[in-house]
Enzyme design. Structure first.
Site, mmCIF file in Angstrom:
data_model
loop_
_atom_site.group_PDB
_atom_site.id
_atom_site.type_symbol
_atom_site.label_atom_id
_atom_site.label_comp_id
_atom_site.label_asym_id
_atom_site.label_seq_id
_atom_site.Cartn_x
_atom_site.Cartn_y
_atom_site.Cartn_z
ATOM 1 N N TYR A 142 -5.609 27.710 43.426
ATOM 2 C CA TYR A 142 -5.161 28.821 42.822
ATOM 3 C C TYR A 142 -4.452 29.815 43.937
ATOM 4 C CZ TYR A 142 -9.606 27.982 40.437
ATOM 5 O OH TYR A 142 -10.949 27.588 39.085
ATOM 6 N N LYS B 63 -11.748 15.188 48.815
ATOM 7 C CA LYS B 63 -11.282 13.859 48.287
ATOM 8 C C LYS B 63 -10.562 13.241 49.267
ATOM 9 C CE LYS B 63 -11.401 11.086 44.779
ATOM 10 N NZ LYS B 63 -12.514 10.063 44.882
ATOM 11 N N ASP C 29 -16.663 13.619 43.550
ATOM 12 C CA ASP C 29 -16.620 12.562 42.406
ATOM 13 C C ASP C 29 -19.049 12.666 43.030
ATOM 14 O OD1 ASP C 29 -16.139 11.355 45.424
ATOM 15 O OD2 ASP C 29 -15.289 9.260 43.508
ATOM 16 N N ASP D 113 -15.132 25.926 41.815
ATOM 17 C CA ASP D 113 -15.671 26.327 40.872
ATOM 18 C C ASP D 113 -16.496 25.058 39.883
ATOM 19 O OD1 ASP D 113 -14.931 27.695 38.402
ATOM 20 O OD2 ASP D 113 -12.945 26.896 37.472
ATOM 21 N N ASP E 102 -20.283 25.602 38.666
ATOM 22 C CA ASP E 102 -21.638 25.264 37.980
ATOM 23 C C ASP E 102 -22.074 24.172 36.856
ATOM 24 O OD1 ASP E 102 -19.440 27.447 36.181
ATOM 25 O OD2 ASP E 102 -18.689 26.387 34.700
HETATM 26 C C1 IPM Z 1 -14.853 31.386 38.051
HETATM 27 C C2 IPM Z 1 -14.393 31.423 37.110
HETATM 28 C C3 IPM Z 1 -12.760 31.727 37.726
HETATM 29 C C4 IPM Z 1 -12.166 30.915 38.566
HETATM 30 C C5 IPM Z 1 -11.454 31.883 36.800
HETATM 31 C C6 IPM Z 1 -11.985 33.350 35.194
HETATM 32 C C7 IPM Z 1 -10.161 31.934 37.352
HETATM 33 O O1 IPM Z 1 -13.884 30.000 36.736
HETATM 34 O O2 IPM Z 1 -14.952 32.887 38.993
HETATM 35 O O3 IPM Z 1 -15.426 30.494 38.243
HETATM 36 O O4 IPM Z 1 -12.194 29.371 38.394
HETATM 37 O O5 IPM Z 1 -12.260 30.809 39.844
HETATM 38 MN MN MN Z 2 -15.882 28.668 36.738
#
Ligand code: IPM
Ligand code: MN
Ligand code: NAD
Length: 357
Positions: free
Chosen positions: A137, A188, A221, A245, A249
């Protein structure tokens, strides 16, 4: 002294969940007798398309000086496909305020919400420490021969010893402070020789300062596989920006869905912080009243904890648990309330005398 919040609802459902979160926070303030003030700022796609403003340095300095913390909804709008505005508002705030810890709890509140067979709240309860200022990032890279058939795109992952060490140390300190007993670092290094080597070496070195804490490593992984197979083995996971990130999720789903995932971006030394739900602006449901505000409400609970209002934070979490148990939720969790309806339910619960709860 009043707690001062700078609210940036942003785009899409950010404009629905942030007001809901603030309403619940105000109810908590009334109940626990602390002063709260907030101001909303219109950074987001509309503003960007109107006058080109993203979140300039001077404005961010103002927010940081005059407010105790920032509450962000979400940014992302189909009219700005390159996310130019979001780069400054989300990623730029994380880096410019040096909010190097992205703390993302993975906590299942109610068994019925877990998609994993036979797993309950005791099995899904850990935190992810996502490095928040470096890695893929960092924005390093570029194009060669852009727009030609021979085009090359380079995205470099920046990892500094200081950056890796401070996030790893923060994870161990959290494990120690909360008596959690183990930390798992995920990278990794079998494929990513340079950053992996730095992460792995640093992790081993920092772990020596925490002999009472089990220090374990998993390739990322394998981590995703293990989070689904046996989430109960995790207490604290520390990883880099991109992996963090992605795995959060996945974590959101095992805790009941993206509508429940909260996060804090903090610098533990300066105490600067920005709080945001993990989800995005959800353009597919924006304006329909279907946005689940609970991720933002749980994010508000993290903010209250940061502001020293721990009792209020726990009561807000209790209100969320009660809403889920009673089915007072939005359709994503099987309920039939709107975003505002859930917020009103939580406020009533918080303001009801204890004996009636
Ligand atoms: C998060 C989001 C952000 C990230 C995006 C919107 C840039 O997915 O906060 O998880 O990747 O950090
Ligand atoms: Mn995200
Ligand atoms: P998203 O999180 O916005 O939506 C993914 C799916 O989850 C959608 O089906 C959406 O309806 C659903 N969803 C998300 N939040 C919900 C909620 N609170 N209640 C009910 N359902 C919810 O992810 P996306 O669609 O990939 O991204 C949309 C935009 O948001 C993109 O521009 C993306 O870059 C941006 N984004 C921003 C942030 C942030 O600001 N921190 C985080 C993630 C994505």
């Amino acid at each position: 002294m009043a707690h001062r919040i700078a609210a940036i609802p942003g785009d899409g459902i950010g404009n629905e969940v942030v007001p809901a979160g603030l309403t619940v926070m105000a109810a908590a303030a009334r109940r626990f007798g602390f002063d709260l003030s907030w101001e909303s700022f219109d950074y987001g796609a509309d503003r960007y398309l109107r006058d080109g403003t993203t979140l300039p340095d001077a404005d961010l300095a103002h927010l940081s000086e005059h407010f105790d913390c920032i509450l962000l909804g979400a940014v992302g709008d189909p009219r700005v496909p390159g996310m130019e505005h979001a780069r400054d508002i989300v990623l730029g705030t994380r880096t410019r305020l040096d909010l190097y810890v992205n703390l993302r709890p993975i906590k299942l509140i109610h068994e019925s919400l877990c998609p994993l067979k036979g797993k309950g709240p005791r099995d899904v309860d850990f935190v992810v420490f996502r490095e928040n200022t470096e890695g893929m990032y960092a924005g390093a890279g570029g194009f060669l021969a852009k727009g030609t058939p021979g085009e090359v795109a380079i995205q470099e992952s920046i990892n500094t010893r200081r950056g890796v060490e401070r996030i790893v140390r923060a994870a161990f300190l959290w494990a120690r402070a909360h008596d959690l007993g183990r930390v798992c670092m995920s990278d990794k290094h079998n494929a990513l020789r340079y950053e992996g080597d730095l992460w792995y070496r640093t992790f081993r070195e920092v772990a020596r300062d925490f002999p009472e804490i089990e220090a374990r490593h998993l390739y990322v992984d394998v981590l995703t596989m293990e989070m689904v197979r046996a989430p109960e083995q995790f207490r604290v996971v520390v990883t880099n920006n991109l992996f963090g990130d992605i795995v959060t999720d996945l974590g959101a789903q095992i805790q009941g869905g993206i509508g429940l995932a909260a996060s804090a971006n903090v610098n533990p030394e300066t105490r600067r912080a920005m709080f945001e739900p993990v989800h995005g602006s959800a353009p597919d449901i924006a304006g329909t009243g279907r946005a689940n505000p609970l991720a933002t409400v749980l994010t508000v609970a993290m903010m209250l904890e940061h502001l020293g209002e721990g009792r209020a934070a726990r009561e807000v979490e209790a209100a969320v648990s009660a809403a889920i148990a009673e089915g007072a939720t939005t359709p994503d969790l099987g309920g039939s309330l709107t975003t505002d309806g859930v917020a009103r339910w939580l406020c009533q619960w918080l303001e009801r005398p204890e004996t009636l709860r």
